[in-house]
Design a protein around this motif. Structure first.
Motif: not given
Length: 378
Positions: A250, A252, A262, A265-267, A367, A371
């Motif tokens: 997780t 990033r 991704e 994003q919350n992936q 998107y 983020t």
């Protein structure tokens, strides 16, 4: 019972010539007879010790022994036959930190300096090397990745084959290569690289990436600047500073213009994220341009795929690598089995429909730009 991969006798010269037996296993070094009867075990991953190699000036600087150092202090010194010391150094290379790199290398020039590391060129004998200096020597993930790759090397990955340590820093030693993918692009005056050369380079990149992924390593920063070429055009993926070990992460991070959807994003970020970055590289080799101009376009998902792609198999593979859905995106193995490499030019991939990409911009949703992304570089 596990057998040692190396063993030999040495004199512990700080204890009136006591003879010790040194055994090296895959994950540890054992000194039997240490201090006259003890057994000292150095677990390679956990030990706070490093080794300084000693040379006999009177014997043309041949290896004469080694010293165990801890917290920059020389503590226990051993001597042995040249053949024994040379053999020990060879098997310990890349397994345990060495000490005092200035003793064996001469500084040549600074290559790069950032907040987190320094990279400079050095010379050992007649061989040019690169040293990358890391600031944290306690739980450094880049060192762990290099440990794994040293045990399982691959011709298309450039990892450190030995490293030095002191109380504050780690010094990764790697082969020096002065040509990159950027240089190859410049050879063609920023025009399109011939397809047969692209195919060879991309295949090597995928083979190196497949090796990383099969060992659960995600590179996370694939880009032109992190791909080197040897004089015979052998590809070398390097710089594992942002890499992660495991099936997903997780955290990033990466370089703007190469990041998979991704990441914003919350992936979870997986090996498929590397494939997307490699797809951006593939597009740049095919067209001379990336699919994003900058980080903002990357965050917004404004991907621009050239309409000038003529080879249908190249286009099909490219779009399979750049698929927004990680589940549908190809793996490295999928890519290597693609008709672009195996020559089945009448069999395009069935994983995606090319008609979906006739107007690429209309297919990509924006998107959220709020983020939070950490460790991004431009």
């Amino acid at each position: 019972m596990l057998l040692p991969i190396f063993q030999s006798s040495f004199f512990q010269i700080d204890m009136p010539s006591i003879t010790v037996n040194v055994k090296v296993f895959l994950n540890k070094m054992v000194i039997e007879g240490f201090n006259g009867g003890e057994q000292k075990v150095l677990e390679f991953v956990q030990t706070s010790y490093c080794i300084e190699w000693d040379y006999a000036i009177s014997q043309n600087n041949q290896l004469s022994g080694f010293t165990l150092c801890q917290y920059d202090q020389r503590q226990y010194q051993f001597e042995g036959e040249v053949q024994s010391v040379t053999g020990l150094r060879s098997v310990l290379k890349g397994k345990i930190g060495f000490f005092n790199w200035e003793k064996e290398f001469s500084f040549q020039k600074m290559i790069k300096k950032t907040e987190h590391c320094e990279i400079f060129q050095v010379l050992r004998g007649e061989n040019l090397k690169v040293i990358k200096v890391l600031q944290d020597n306690k739980t450094n993930l880049e060192l762990q990745v290099n440990h794994l790759l040293n045990q399982k090397p691959h011709v298309n990955l450039l990892h450190c084959d030995e490293f030095y340590m002191d109380e504050q820093q780690i010094y990764l030693v790697m082969d020096y290569h002065d040509s990159s993918l950027e240089d190859l692009q410049h050879e063609y005056s920023n025009k399109i690289i011939p397809l047969n050369i692209i195919r060879t380079i991309l295949q090597q990149l995928l083979e190196g990436l497949n090796h990383l992924h099969s060992n659960q390593i995600i590179h996370k920063d694939l880009k032109y600047g992190n791909i080197l070429l040897t004089p015979n055009k052998t590809v070398k993926i390097f710089d594992f500073g942002l890499s992660q070990i495991g099936q997903n992460t997780t955290i990033r991070s990466g370089t703007g213009g190469y990041l998979a959807p991704e990441v914003f994003q919350n992936q979870p970020i997986t090996s498929k994220s590397d494939i997307f970055s490699l797809g951006v590289i593939f597009h740049k080799m095919l067209t001379g341009k990336g699919v994003f101009k900058n980080l903002n376009e990357n965050m917004a998902g404004k991907m621009k795929i050239s309409s000038q792609l003529k080879d249908k198999n190249a286009k099909d593979l490219l779009l399979s690598m750049l698929n927004q859905d990680p589940e549908l995106r190809f793996t490295a193995e999928d890519c290597l089995a693609h008709p672009f490499f195996i020559g089945e030019y009448d069999k395009p991939s069935q994983k995606i429909c090319l008609s979906n990409y006739l107007s690429p911009l209309s297919q990509y949703k924006l998107y959220p730009q709020s983020t939070q992304i950490i460790s991004l570089s431009l």
